[in-house]
Design a protein around this motif. Structure first.
Motif, short mmCIF file in Angstrom:
data_model
loop_
_atom_site.label_atom_id
_atom_site.label_comp_id
_atom_site.label_asym_id
_atom_site.label_seq_id
_atom_site.Cartn_x
_atom_site.Cartn_y
_atom_site.Cartn_z
N GLY A 177 0.82 -1.21 0.00
CA GLY A 177 0.00 0.00 0.00
C GLY A 177 0.85 1.25 0.00
O GLY A 177 2.09 1.18 0.00
N PHE A 178 0.18 2.40 0.02
CA PHE A 178 0.88 3.68 -0.06
C PHE A 178 0.30 4.67 0.94
O PHE A 178 -0.90 4.69 1.19
CB PHE A 178 0.70 4.32 -1.44
N ASP A 179 1.17 5.51 1.49
CA ASP A 179 0.67 6.77 2.05
C ASP A 179 0.93 7.82 0.97
O ASP A 179 1.44 7.51 -0.11
CB ASP A 179 1.30 7.11 3.40
N SER A 180 0.58 9.07 1.23
CA SER A 180 0.66 10.07 0.16
C SER A 180 2.09 10.29 -0.33
O SER A 180 2.34 10.35 -1.54
CB SER A 180 0.05 11.41 0.62
N SER A 181 3.05 10.35 0.59
CA SER A 181 4.44 10.54 0.17
C SER A 181 5.01 9.25 -0.42
O SER A 181 5.85 9.28 -1.32
CB SER A 181 5.30 11.00 1.35
N GLY A 182 4.52 8.09 0.07
CA GLY A 182 4.97 6.82 -0.46
C GLY A 182 4.56 6.62 -1.91
O GLY A 182 5.32 6.09 -2.72
N LEU A 183 3.37 7.08 -2.27
CA LEU A 183 2.91 6.99 -3.65
C LEU A 183 3.78 7.85 -4.55
O LEU A 183 4.18 7.44 -5.64
CB LEU A 183 1.45 7.45 -3.76
N ILE A 184 4.10 9.06 -4.09
CA ILE A 184 4.98 9.96 -4.87
C ILE A 184 6.34 9.31 -5.08
O ILE A 184 6.87 9.31 -6.19
CB ILE A 184 5.11 11.32 -4.15
N HIS A 185 6.89 8.75 -4.01
CA HIS A 185 8.21 8.12 -4.12
C HIS A 185 8.18 6.95 -5.08
O HIS A 185 9.06 6.83 -5.95
CB HIS A 185 8.70 7.65 -2.75
N TRP A 186 7.18 6.08 -4.96
CA TRP A 186 7.13 4.91 -5.82
C TRP A 186 7.03 5.31 -7.29
O TRP A 186 7.79 4.84 -8.13
CB TRP A 186 5.94 4.01 -5.45
N VAL A 187 6.08 6.18 -7.59
CA VAL A 187 5.83 6.55 -8.99
C VAL A 187 7.04 7.26 -9.60
O VAL A 187 7.50 6.91 -10.69
CB VAL A 187 4.58 7.43 -9.11
N LEU A 188 7.61 8.25 -8.90
CA LEU A 188 8.74 8.98 -9.46
C LEU A 188 9.98 8.09 -9.59
O LEU A 188 10.67 8.15 -10.61
CB LEU A 188 9.06 10.21 -8.61
N SER A 189 10.24 7.28 -8.59
CA SER A 189 11.44 6.44 -8.64
C SER A 189 11.31 5.39 -9.75
O SER A 189 12.29 5.07 -10.41
CB SER A 189 11.70 5.77 -7.30
N GLN A 190 10.09 4.86 -9.95
CA GLN A 190 9.89 3.88 -11.02
C GLN A 190 9.96 4.52 -12.40
O GLN A 190 10.16 3.83 -13.40
CB GLN A 190 8.53 3.19 -10.84
N GLN A 191 9.81 5.84 -12.45
CA GLN A 191 9.91 6.57 -13.71
C GLN A 191 11.31 7.17 -13.88
O GLN A 191 11.49 8.14 -14.60
CB GLN A 191 8.85 7.67 -13.77
N ASN A 192 12.28 6.61 -13.17
CA ASN A 192 13.70 7.00 -13.31
C ASN A 192 14.00 8.41 -12.85
O ASN A 192 14.96 9.03 -13.31
CB ASN A 192 14.17 6.81 -14.76
N VAL A 193 13.20 8.94 -11.93
CA VAL A 193 13.56 10.20 -11.27
C VAL A 193 14.30 9.81 -10.00
O VAL A 193 13.71 9.23 -9.09
CB VAL A 193 12.31 11.03 -10.92
N PRO A 194 15.60 10.07 -9.91
CA PRO A 194 16.37 9.65 -8.72
C PRO A 194 16.00 10.50 -7.52
O PRO A 194 16.46 11.61 -7.34
CB PRO A 194 17.83 9.91 -9.15
N ILE A 195 15.11 9.97 -6.70
CA ILE A 195 14.55 10.75 -5.61
C ILE A 195 14.59 9.95 -4.32
O ILE A 195 14.40 8.72 -4.32
CB ILE A 195 13.10 11.16 -5.97
N ASP A 196 14.87 10.61 -3.21
CA ASP A 196 14.92 9.95 -1.91
C ASP A 196 13.50 9.75 -1.37
O ASP A 196 12.56 10.40 -1.79
CB ASP A 196 15.73 10.79 -0.92
#
Length: 293
Positions: free
Chosen positions: A116-135
């Motif tokens: 599952g996701f919280d709001s910041s977890g969803l942002i992290h998952w989607v951006l990181s899976q789209q090759n945005v190197p994000i913490d």
């Protein structure tokens, strides 16, 4: 009396026909949605709907062939036509991918489709899976790190702030036309929401982008550690974004701190480009230095 009865029957049949067939027409006109099962693959879904695998992946912003049970994929058979502007195209892919997780459960502190996701977890998952190197940060952390934009596009991040204190309440991935994907604020699952909803309208909406370049020019005495602390980004991420071979910095060096400015020039190229990509990224940090003759 018989004519009235006949008229009533005809009217009833007309209404039934309207509900039965016009609703079917509306379903056909709208995008079809396929909910992924545990046995589905990109190949099997594409075959089911008589479309190419590339079309299915591009339409839904899938970064690879990995699917998750419960994912909702849009089925559009018209030819995929990417925009020419690379950053808009990247944002479009981010937004489309975020939408596929509609209906996934909200789970505090989590960041994966399985848990599952919280709001910041969803942002992290989607951006990181789209090759945005994000913490992995909190929504407040993403708010500090993103670049302000007055012209938001799909794939940017929308933040909702308390009007008095400017405290970040929640955030989501903007999909355009006042809509965004948010994990659970006011709901128990990931949903596509609207900024016009009463629930969100009371807050101030602020948009940040991670897709255009965001740079820091190294000043005298600065170190990777001090820059890391200043922007809330790990040293490892800064080095990766800039392909830095060591921890040493030079005054006047340009560092990417928000995103990778060279994306997607070398994406999906053959392996021989990998090293060239790192060389170019590092060389990019040295532009503006005085020419020596």
């Amino acid at each position: 009396m018989g004519k009235r009865t006949l008229g009533s029957i005809l009217l009833l049949l007309l209404v039934m026909f309207s509900f039965t067939f016009s609703s079917g027409v509306k379903v056909e006109a709208a995008d079809r949605v396929h909910t992924v099962s545990s046995k589905d693959t990109v190949e099997s879904i594409a075959l089911t709907y008589d479309m190419s695998e590339e079309q299915l992946m591009k339409t839904n912003g899938l970064p690879d062939g990995k699917l998750y049970a419960g994912q909702k994929l849009r089925i559009i058979n018209t030819a995929y036509t990417p925009t020419n502007y690379q950053w808009a195209e990247r944002g479009k892919q981010i937004a489309n991918y975020a939408r596929t997780f509609t209906g996934f459960k909200k789970t505090a502190g989590e960041e994966t489709p399985k848990k599952g996701f919280d709001s910041s977890g969803l942002i992290h998952w989607v951006l990181s899976q789209q090759n945005v190197p994000i913490d992995r940060l909190t929504v407040e952390g993403y708010y500090k790190q993103g670049m302000d934009t007055d012209t938001p596009k799909a794939g940017d991040i929308i933040f909702f702030l308390e009007r008095g204190s400017s405290k970040v309440v929640t955030a989501g991935i903007y999909t355009g036309k006042d809509h965004f994907v948010n994990s659970g604020y006011g709901a128990e699952t990931v949903q596509v929401r609207s900024t016009t909803e009463e629930y969100f309208a009371k807050y101030q909406a602020v948009y940040k982008t991670y897709t255009p370049k965001g740079e820091h020019i190294v000043q005298n005495g600065e170190t990777l550690n001090s820059i890391s602390v200043n922007y809330g980004i790990s040293i490892k991420t800064i080095k990766k974004r800039n392909a830095l071979p060591t921890d040493s910095l030079m005054q006047g060096q340009y560092l990417q701190v928000y995103s990778d400015a060279l994306y997607p020039f070398y994406e999906n190229q053959e392996a021989s480009y990998d090293k060239a990509y790192d060389v170019i990224k590092y060389a990019y940090t040295l532009r503006g230095f005085t020419r020596l003759t």
